[in-house]
Design an enzyme around this catalytic site. Structure first.
Site, PDB file in Angstrom:
ATOM      1  N   CYS A  90     -42.798  69.484 -76.673  1.00  0.00           N
ATOM      2  CA  CYS A  90     -43.031  68.706 -77.898  1.00  0.00           C
ATOM      3  C   CYS A  90     -44.316  67.884 -77.850  1.00  0.00           C
ATOM      4  O   CYS A  90     -44.801  67.436 -78.890  1.00  0.00           O
ATOM      5  CB  CYS A  90     -41.850  67.772 -78.169  1.00  0.00           C
ATOM      6  SG  CYS A  90     -40.301  68.643 -78.469  1.00  0.00           S
ATOM      7  N   HIS A 357     -40.458  68.276 -87.491  1.00  0.00           N
ATOM      8  CA  HIS A 357     -41.098  68.321 -86.173  1.00  0.00           C
ATOM      9  C   HIS A 357     -41.490  69.756 -85.833  1.00  0.00           C
ATOM     10  O   HIS A 357     -40.738  70.482 -85.194  1.00  0.00           O
ATOM     11  CB  HIS A 357     -40.105  67.757 -85.139  1.00  0.00           C
ATOM     12  CG  HIS A 357     -40.519  67.852 -83.711  1.00  0.00           C
ATOM     13  ND1 HIS A 357     -41.836  67.887 -83.303  1.00  0.00           N
ATOM     14  CD2 HIS A 357     -39.769  67.912 -82.569  1.00  0.00           C
ATOM     15  CE1 HIS A 357     -41.874  67.959 -81.974  1.00  0.00           C
ATOM     16  NE2 HIS A 357     -40.640  67.992 -81.518  1.00  0.00           N
ATOM     17  N   CYS A 387     -41.540  62.004 -76.848  1.00  0.00           N
ATOM     18  CA  CYS A 387     -40.708  62.435 -75.733  1.00  0.00           C
ATOM     19  C   CYS A 387     -40.906  63.935 -75.567  1.00  0.00           C
ATOM     20  O   CYS A 387     -41.341  64.630 -76.491  1.00  0.00           O
ATOM     21  CB  CYS A 387     -39.238  62.103 -75.977  1.00  0.00           C
ATOM     22  SG  CYS A 387     -38.486  62.965 -77.376  1.00  0.00           S
TER      23      CYS A 387
END
Length: 401
Positions: A90, A357, A387
Protein backbone atom coordinates in the site's frame (compact mmCIF):
# COMPACT_ATOMS: atom_id res chain seq x y z
CA UNK A 1 20.68 19.37 -3.46
CA UNK A 2 16.92 19.63 -3.00
CA UNK A 3 14.17 17.59 -4.63
CA UNK A 4 11.08 19.58 -5.59
CA UNK A 5 7.55 18.61 -6.49
CA UNK A 6 6.59 20.57 -9.59
CA UNK A 7 3.13 19.08 -10.00
CA UNK A 8 0.90 16.17 -8.97
CA UNK A 9 -2.13 14.90 -10.84
CA UNK A 10 -4.48 12.01 -10.20
CA UNK A 11 -7.38 10.38 -11.93
CA UNK A 12 -10.88 10.22 -10.56
CA UNK A 13 -11.43 7.04 -8.56
CA UNK A 14 -13.86 4.51 -10.01
CA UNK A 15 -15.47 1.66 -8.10
CA UNK A 16 -13.28 -1.39 -8.40
CA UNK A 17 -15.88 -3.86 -9.59
CA UNK A 18 -17.70 -4.84 -12.79
CA UNK A 19 -20.16 -1.98 -12.33
CA UNK A 20 -17.44 0.64 -11.89
CA UNK A 21 -17.18 3.38 -14.49
CA UNK A 22 -13.49 2.67 -15.17
CA UNK A 23 -13.76 -1.10 -15.52
CA UNK A 24 -13.31 -0.75 -19.28
CA UNK A 25 -10.24 1.48 -18.94
CA UNK A 26 -6.87 -0.25 -18.72
CA UNK A 27 -4.26 0.79 -16.16
CA UNK A 28 -2.00 1.80 -19.06
CA UNK A 29 -4.71 4.18 -20.28
CA UNK A 30 -5.07 5.66 -16.78
CA UNK A 31 -1.35 6.41 -16.62
CA UNK A 32 -1.08 7.74 -20.18
CA UNK A 33 -3.97 10.13 -19.48
CA UNK A 34 -1.99 11.58 -16.58
CA UNK A 35 1.28 11.71 -18.50
CA UNK A 36 -0.47 13.70 -21.22
CA UNK A 37 -2.09 16.00 -18.67
CA UNK A 38 1.22 16.74 -16.95
CA UNK A 39 2.70 17.86 -20.27
CA UNK A 40 -0.36 19.96 -21.03
CA UNK A 41 -0.38 21.66 -17.63
CA UNK A 42 3.34 22.41 -17.49
CA UNK A 43 4.36 22.67 -21.15
CA UNK A 44 7.77 20.99 -20.80
CA UNK A 45 9.93 19.11 -23.26
CA UNK A 46 9.29 15.39 -22.54
CA UNK A 47 12.87 14.62 -23.54
CA UNK A 48 13.95 16.20 -20.25
CA UNK A 49 12.22 13.47 -18.20
CA UNK A 50 14.71 10.71 -17.45
CA UNK A 51 12.75 7.97 -15.73
CA UNK A 52 9.31 6.93 -14.47
CA UNK A 53 8.95 5.05 -11.18
CA UNK A 54 5.47 3.56 -10.80
CA UNK A 55 4.03 1.81 -7.76
CA UNK A 56 1.76 -1.14 -8.50
CA UNK A 57 0.87 -3.87 -6.05
CA UNK A 58 -0.70 -6.60 -8.18
CA UNK A 59 1.72 -6.87 -11.09
CA UNK A 60 -0.01 -9.47 -13.26
CA UNK A 61 -2.27 -9.42 -16.34
CA UNK A 62 -2.95 -5.80 -17.40
CA UNK A 63 -0.50 -4.62 -14.73
CA UNK A 64 2.25 -7.12 -15.43
CA UNK A 65 5.40 -6.88 -17.56
CA UNK A 66 6.49 -3.52 -16.07
CA UNK A 67 3.44 -1.26 -16.27
CA UNK A 68 5.72 1.80 -15.89
CA UNK A 69 7.61 1.14 -19.12
CA UNK A 70 4.40 0.08 -20.86
CA UNK A 71 2.83 3.46 -20.06
CA UNK A 72 6.03 5.33 -20.94
CA UNK A 73 6.10 3.60 -24.32
CA UNK A 74 2.48 4.50 -25.02
CA UNK A 75 2.77 8.07 -23.79
CA UNK A 76 4.51 9.78 -26.66
CA UNK A 77 7.28 11.05 -24.36
CA UNK A 78 9.82 9.23 -26.52
CA UNK A 79 11.74 5.98 -26.54
CA UNK A 80 14.31 7.43 -24.17
CA UNK A 81 11.89 7.35 -21.22
CA UNK A 82 12.70 4.48 -18.88
CA UNK A 83 10.23 2.88 -16.52
CA UNK A 84 10.39 0.73 -13.38
CA UNK A 85 7.53 -0.76 -11.38
CA UNK A 86 7.89 -1.25 -7.64
CA UNK A 87 5.84 -2.93 -4.95
CA UNK A 88 5.88 -1.80 -1.33
CA UNK A 89 2.27 -2.89 -1.02
CA UNK A 90 0.00 0.00 0.00
CA UNK A 91 2.98 2.34 0.36
CA UNK A 92 4.05 1.90 -3.27
CA UNK A 93 2.85 5.27 -4.59
CA UNK A 94 4.63 7.17 -1.84
CA UNK A 95 7.72 4.96 -2.11
CA UNK A 96 7.89 5.92 -5.80
CA UNK A 97 7.96 9.60 -4.84
CA UNK A 98 10.59 8.96 -2.19
CA UNK A 99 12.83 7.00 -4.55
CA UNK A 100 12.52 9.61 -7.29
CA UNK A 101 13.37 12.31 -4.75
CA UNK A 102 16.43 10.35 -3.66
CA UNK A 103 17.64 10.13 -7.27
CA UNK A 104 17.23 13.89 -7.66
CA UNK A 105 18.79 14.77 -4.30
CA UNK A 106 21.79 12.56 -5.08
CA UNK A 107 22.37 14.37 -8.37
CA UNK A 108 21.96 11.19 -10.40
CA UNK A 109 18.94 12.60 -12.24
CA UNK A 110 17.41 16.02 -12.86
CA UNK A 111 13.76 15.26 -13.65
CA UNK A 112 11.65 12.23 -12.77
CA UNK A 113 8.09 11.00 -12.89
CA UNK A 114 6.81 9.08 -9.85
CA UNK A 115 3.43 7.71 -8.91
CA UNK A 116 1.31 4.60 -9.07
CA UNK A 117 -1.67 2.80 -10.51
CA UNK A 118 -4.11 0.07 -9.55
CA UNK A 119 -7.02 -1.12 -11.64
CA UNK A 120 -8.76 -3.22 -9.03
CA UNK A 121 -11.80 -3.95 -11.18
CA UNK A 122 -9.59 -5.59 -13.82
CA UNK A 123 -6.80 -7.08 -11.70
CA UNK A 124 -8.11 -8.50 -8.46
CA UNK A 125 -6.22 -7.93 -5.22
CA UNK A 126 -4.21 -11.04 -4.39
CA UNK A 127 -4.18 -12.32 -7.98
CA UNK A 128 -0.38 -12.40 -7.85
CA UNK A 129 -0.32 -14.90 -4.97
CA UNK A 130 2.78 -14.87 -2.78
CA UNK A 131 4.17 -16.85 0.11
CA UNK A 132 3.38 -14.31 2.83
CA UNK A 133 -0.27 -15.35 3.04
CA UNK A 134 -0.40 -18.42 0.79
CA UNK A 135 2.34 -20.52 2.41
CA UNK A 136 1.28 -21.64 5.93
CA UNK A 137 4.90 -22.20 6.97
CA UNK A 138 5.75 -18.59 6.15
CA UNK A 139 2.61 -17.19 7.76
CA UNK A 140 3.05 -19.31 10.90
CA UNK A 141 6.62 -18.17 11.58
CA UNK A 142 5.63 -14.51 11.57
CA UNK A 143 2.24 -14.97 13.22
CA UNK A 144 0.94 -13.29 10.05
CA UNK A 145 -2.81 -12.75 9.86
CA UNK A 146 -5.07 -11.10 7.26
CA UNK A 147 -5.12 -7.31 7.32
CA UNK A 148 -8.79 -7.12 8.30
CA UNK A 149 -8.21 -9.29 11.36
CA UNK A 150 -5.15 -7.19 12.17
CA UNK A 151 -7.30 -4.05 12.04
CA UNK A 152 -9.81 -5.69 14.38
CA UNK A 153 -6.92 -6.62 16.69
CA UNK A 154 -5.89 -2.94 16.82
CA UNK A 155 -9.47 -1.95 17.67
CA UNK A 156 -9.67 -4.64 20.36
CA UNK A 157 -6.33 -3.80 21.97
CA UNK A 158 -6.81 -0.04 22.03
CA UNK A 159 -10.51 0.08 22.83
CA UNK A 160 -12.10 1.30 19.61
CA UNK A 161 -15.71 0.16 19.69
CA UNK A 162 -17.91 -0.56 16.68
CA UNK A 163 -19.69 2.75 17.25
CA UNK A 164 -16.40 4.66 17.35
CA UNK A 165 -15.07 3.25 14.07
CA UNK A 166 -18.44 3.79 12.39
CA UNK A 167 -18.50 7.42 13.55
CA UNK A 168 -15.00 7.91 12.14
CA UNK A 169 -16.07 6.39 8.82
CA UNK A 170 -19.19 8.56 8.64
CA UNK A 171 -17.06 11.64 9.23
CA UNK A 172 -14.72 10.59 6.39
CA UNK A 173 -17.73 10.41 4.09
CA UNK A 174 -19.06 13.75 5.30
CA UNK A 175 -15.72 15.51 4.76
CA UNK A 176 -15.23 13.99 1.32
CA UNK A 177 -18.75 14.93 0.24
CA UNK A 178 -18.21 18.50 1.47
CA UNK A 179 -14.86 18.75 -0.33
CA UNK A 180 -16.43 17.42 -3.52
CA UNK A 181 -19.27 19.94 -3.32
CA UNK A 182 -16.81 22.79 -2.71
CA UNK A 183 -14.61 21.75 -5.66
CA UNK A 184 -11.51 21.13 -3.56
CA UNK A 185 -10.46 18.12 -5.65
CA UNK A 186 -10.80 19.88 -8.99
CA UNK A 187 -7.31 21.38 -9.14
CA UNK A 188 -5.43 18.14 -9.63
CA UNK A 189 -8.12 15.56 -10.37
CA UNK A 190 -8.37 14.47 -14.00
CA UNK A 191 -11.52 13.14 -15.67
CA UNK A 192 -11.31 9.91 -17.64
CA UNK A 193 -12.67 9.83 -21.18
CA UNK A 194 -12.96 7.16 -23.84
CA UNK A 195 -11.22 7.22 -27.22
CA UNK A 196 -13.99 9.43 -28.62
CA UNK A 197 -13.66 12.00 -25.86
CA UNK A 198 -16.83 10.92 -24.04
CA UNK A 199 -16.49 11.41 -20.29
CA UNK A 200 -16.58 8.07 -18.50
CA UNK A 201 -16.16 9.50 -15.00
CA UNK A 202 -15.72 13.03 -13.64
CA UNK A 203 -16.06 12.44 -9.89
CA UNK A 204 -14.86 10.06 -7.21
CA UNK A 205 -17.42 7.32 -7.59
CA UNK A 206 -17.38 5.87 -4.08
CA UNK A 207 -18.46 8.90 -2.03
CA UNK A 208 -21.75 8.09 -0.31
CA UNK A 209 -23.59 11.29 0.60
CA UNK A 210 -25.69 11.02 3.75
CA UNK A 211 -23.75 8.16 5.33
CA UNK A 212 -24.22 8.07 9.11
CA UNK A 213 -22.89 5.95 11.94
CA UNK A 214 -26.41 4.55 12.33
CA UNK A 215 -26.59 3.46 8.69
CA UNK A 216 -23.13 1.90 8.94
CA UNK A 217 -24.25 0.12 12.09
CA UNK A 218 -26.49 -2.16 10.03
CA UNK A 219 -23.55 -3.72 8.16
CA UNK A 220 -22.18 -7.08 9.25
CA UNK A 221 -18.50 -7.44 10.24
CA UNK A 222 -16.39 -8.55 7.30
CA UNK A 223 -13.66 -10.46 9.11
CA UNK A 224 -15.45 -12.24 11.96
CA UNK A 225 -15.88 -15.59 10.21
CA UNK A 226 -12.34 -15.43 8.84
CA UNK A 227 -10.98 -14.74 12.30
CA UNK A 228 -13.01 -17.32 14.16
CA UNK A 229 -13.43 -20.17 11.71
CA UNK A 230 -9.96 -20.02 10.14
CA UNK A 231 -8.23 -19.59 13.50
CA UNK A 232 -6.67 -16.20 12.90
CA UNK A 233 -8.21 -14.80 16.10
CA UNK A 234 -6.33 -17.48 18.04
CA UNK A 235 -3.07 -16.55 16.31
CA UNK A 236 -3.59 -12.89 17.23
CA UNK A 237 -4.44 -13.67 20.86
CA UNK A 238 -1.46 -16.01 21.13
CA UNK A 239 0.76 -13.05 20.20
CA UNK A 240 -1.25 -10.60 22.32
CA UNK A 241 -2.60 -12.58 25.29
CA UNK A 242 -3.71 -9.37 27.01
CA UNK A 243 -6.50 -9.21 24.42
CA UNK A 244 -9.16 -11.56 25.77
CA UNK A 245 -11.12 -11.70 22.51
CA UNK A 246 -11.09 -10.06 19.10
CA UNK A 247 -13.93 -7.58 18.65
CA UNK A 248 -14.65 -7.65 14.93
CA UNK A 249 -15.70 -4.08 14.19
CA UNK A 250 -14.62 -3.51 10.59
CA UNK A 251 -16.77 -3.93 7.52
CA UNK A 252 -17.05 -2.58 3.99
CA UNK A 253 -18.30 0.79 5.21
CA UNK A 254 -15.47 1.61 7.63
CA UNK A 255 -12.63 0.11 5.59
CA UNK A 256 -10.95 1.53 2.50
CA UNK A 257 -13.01 1.16 -0.64
CA UNK A 258 -11.73 -0.95 -3.55
CA UNK A 259 -11.32 1.40 -6.53
CA UNK A 260 -9.47 2.03 -9.78
CA UNK A 261 -7.13 4.99 -10.13
CA UNK A 262 -3.70 6.41 -10.85
CA UNK A 263 -1.53 9.36 -9.81
CA UNK A 264 1.77 10.85 -11.01
CA UNK A 265 4.09 13.53 -9.60
CA UNK A 266 6.71 15.52 -11.50
CA UNK A 267 9.87 15.75 -9.37
CA UNK A 268 13.11 17.52 -10.16
CA UNK A 269 15.90 19.78 -8.95
CA UNK A 270 15.92 23.58 -8.95
CA UNK A 271 17.93 23.97 -12.12
CA UNK A 272 15.63 21.86 -14.28
CA UNK A 273 12.63 23.91 -13.16
CA UNK A 274 14.40 27.10 -14.18
CA UNK A 275 15.28 25.53 -17.52
CA UNK A 276 11.63 24.53 -18.10
CA UNK A 277 10.32 27.85 -16.84
CA UNK A 278 8.07 26.37 -14.16
CA UNK A 279 8.08 26.97 -10.42
CA UNK A 280 8.18 24.20 -7.84
CA UNK A 281 5.18 23.79 -5.57
CA UNK A 282 6.93 22.03 -2.68
CA UNK A 283 10.12 20.31 -1.62
CA UNK A 284 10.61 16.93 0.00
CA UNK A 285 11.81 17.62 3.54
CA UNK A 286 12.20 14.09 4.84
CA UNK A 287 11.03 10.51 4.55
CA UNK A 288 10.73 7.55 6.90
CA UNK A 289 10.17 3.81 6.47
CA UNK A 290 9.87 1.31 9.33
CA UNK A 291 9.12 -2.35 9.87
CA UNK A 292 6.57 -3.45 12.47
CA UNK A 293 5.11 -6.59 14.00
CA UNK A 294 3.45 -8.64 11.21
CA UNK A 295 0.55 -9.58 13.47
CA UNK A 296 -0.49 -6.06 14.41
CA UNK A 297 0.87 -5.08 11.02
CA UNK A 298 -0.95 -1.79 10.46
CA UNK A 299 0.50 0.45 13.18
CA UNK A 300 3.50 1.62 11.14
CA UNK A 301 2.37 5.19 10.28
CA UNK A 302 3.18 6.69 13.70
CA UNK A 303 6.75 5.33 14.02
CA UNK A 304 7.44 6.10 10.36
CA UNK A 305 6.24 9.66 10.94
CA UNK A 306 8.41 10.01 14.02
CA UNK A 307 11.39 8.84 11.99
CA UNK A 308 10.70 11.36 9.22
CA UNK A 309 10.22 14.15 11.76
CA UNK A 310 13.49 13.29 13.50
CA UNK A 311 15.39 13.23 10.21
CA UNK A 312 14.01 16.67 9.38
CA UNK A 313 14.73 18.07 12.86
CA UNK A 314 11.02 18.77 13.25
CA UNK A 315 8.34 18.19 15.86
CA UNK A 316 4.81 16.99 15.24
CA UNK A 317 3.57 20.51 15.99
CA UNK A 318 5.59 21.78 13.02
CA UNK A 319 3.22 19.95 10.67
CA UNK A 320 0.19 21.93 9.54
CA UNK A 321 -1.79 19.09 7.93
CA UNK A 322 -1.61 15.30 8.04
CA UNK A 323 -2.84 12.76 5.50
CA UNK A 324 -3.05 9.12 6.52
CA UNK A 325 -4.42 6.39 4.32
CA UNK A 326 -7.65 5.15 5.88
CA UNK A 327 -6.98 1.47 5.19
CA UNK A 328 -9.32 0.76 8.10
CA UNK A 329 -10.89 3.19 10.55
CA UNK A 330 -8.89 1.84 13.51
CA UNK A 331 -5.61 2.42 11.62
CA UNK A 332 -6.21 6.15 11.27
CA UNK A 333 -7.61 6.41 14.80
CA UNK A 334 -4.57 4.66 16.25
CA UNK A 335 -2.20 6.89 14.26
CA UNK A 336 -3.78 10.06 15.64
CA UNK A 337 -3.78 8.72 19.21
CA UNK A 338 -0.25 7.32 19.03
CA UNK A 339 1.32 10.40 17.45
CA UNK A 340 -0.89 12.78 19.41
CA UNK A 341 -2.38 14.75 16.52
CA UNK A 342 -5.92 16.04 16.25
CA UNK A 343 -8.52 14.94 13.73
CA UNK A 344 -9.13 18.60 12.91
CA UNK A 345 -5.84 18.67 10.97
CA UNK A 346 -5.89 15.08 9.73
CA UNK A 347 -7.61 13.97 6.51
CA UNK A 348 -9.49 17.24 6.41
CA UNK A 349 -11.15 16.31 3.10
CA UNK A 350 -11.93 12.72 4.03
CA UNK A 351 -9.89 9.68 3.16
CA UNK A 352 -9.84 6.24 1.60
CA UNK A 353 -12.95 5.05 3.44
CA UNK A 354 -14.93 7.52 1.36
CA UNK A 355 -12.70 8.04 -1.67
CA UNK A 356 -11.15 4.62 -2.08
CA UNK A 357 -7.69 3.06 -1.97
CA UNK A 358 -6.23 2.12 -5.38
CA UNK A 359 -3.34 0.27 -3.75
CA UNK A 360 -0.30 1.27 -5.80
CA UNK A 361 -1.52 4.82 -6.45
CA UNK A 362 -2.78 5.98 -3.06
CA UNK A 363 0.50 7.27 -1.65
CA UNK A 364 0.96 9.63 -4.58
CA UNK A 365 -2.73 10.57 -4.50
CA UNK A 366 -2.70 11.67 -0.86
CA UNK A 367 0.51 13.62 -1.44
CA UNK A 368 -1.26 15.61 -4.14
CA UNK A 369 -4.36 16.08 -1.99
CA UNK A 370 -2.15 17.28 0.85
CA UNK A 371 -0.29 19.76 -1.36
CA UNK A 372 -3.50 21.16 -2.85
CA UNK A 373 -4.97 21.70 0.60
CA UNK A 374 -1.81 23.33 1.95
CA UNK A 375 -2.00 25.79 -0.94
CA UNK A 376 -5.73 26.39 -0.51
CA UNK A 377 -5.29 27.19 3.19
CA UNK A 378 -1.96 29.01 2.65
CA UNK A 379 -0.17 26.66 5.05
CA UNK A 380 3.41 25.43 4.89
CA UNK A 381 4.11 21.83 5.87
CA UNK A 382 2.34 18.51 5.49
CA UNK A 383 2.97 14.86 6.28
CA UNK A 384 1.61 11.93 4.26
CA UNK A 385 1.70 8.41 5.69
CA UNK A 386 0.40 4.91 5.05
CA UNK A 387 0.31 1.58 6.84
CA UNK A 388 1.67 -1.32 4.78
CA UNK A 389 0.82 -5.01 4.68
CA UNK A 390 3.20 -7.45 6.29
CA UNK A 391 4.12 -4.91 8.96
CA UNK A 392 5.58 -1.67 7.62
CA UNK A 393 4.92 2.06 7.63
CA UNK A 394 5.97 4.92 5.37
CA UNK A 395 5.87 8.71 5.76
CA UNK A 396 6.95 11.75 3.76
CA UNK A 397 7.12 15.40 4.84
CA UNK A 398 6.62 18.11 2.22
CA UNK A 399 7.08 21.87 2.54
CA UNK A 400 5.67 24.51 0.22
CA UNK A 401 8.11 26.81 -1.51
Amino acid sequence: MEAYIYDVVRTVRGKGNRKGALMGTTPTQLLVTLLDKLRERNDFDPKLVEDFICGCVTQVMDQGANIAKTAAQQSGYGDHLCGVSLNRFCGSGLEAINQASAYVKSGFTDLMLAGGVESMSRVKMGADGGAMMMDPAVALKGHTIPQGVSADLIASKFGYSRRMVDEFAAESQRRAAAAEAAGYFAKSRIDITDENGFVLLNRDENIRIGTTADSLGTLKPSFEMMGQMAGFDDVAIQKYPEVAAINHVHHAGNSSAIVDGAAIALIGNKEIGERMGIKPRARIRSVGVVGTDPTMMLVGPAPASRKALKKAGMHKSDIDLYEINEAFAAVAMRFMEDLGVDHSITNVNGGAIALGHPLGATGCMITGTLLDELERRDLSTGLATLCIGGGMGIATIIERV
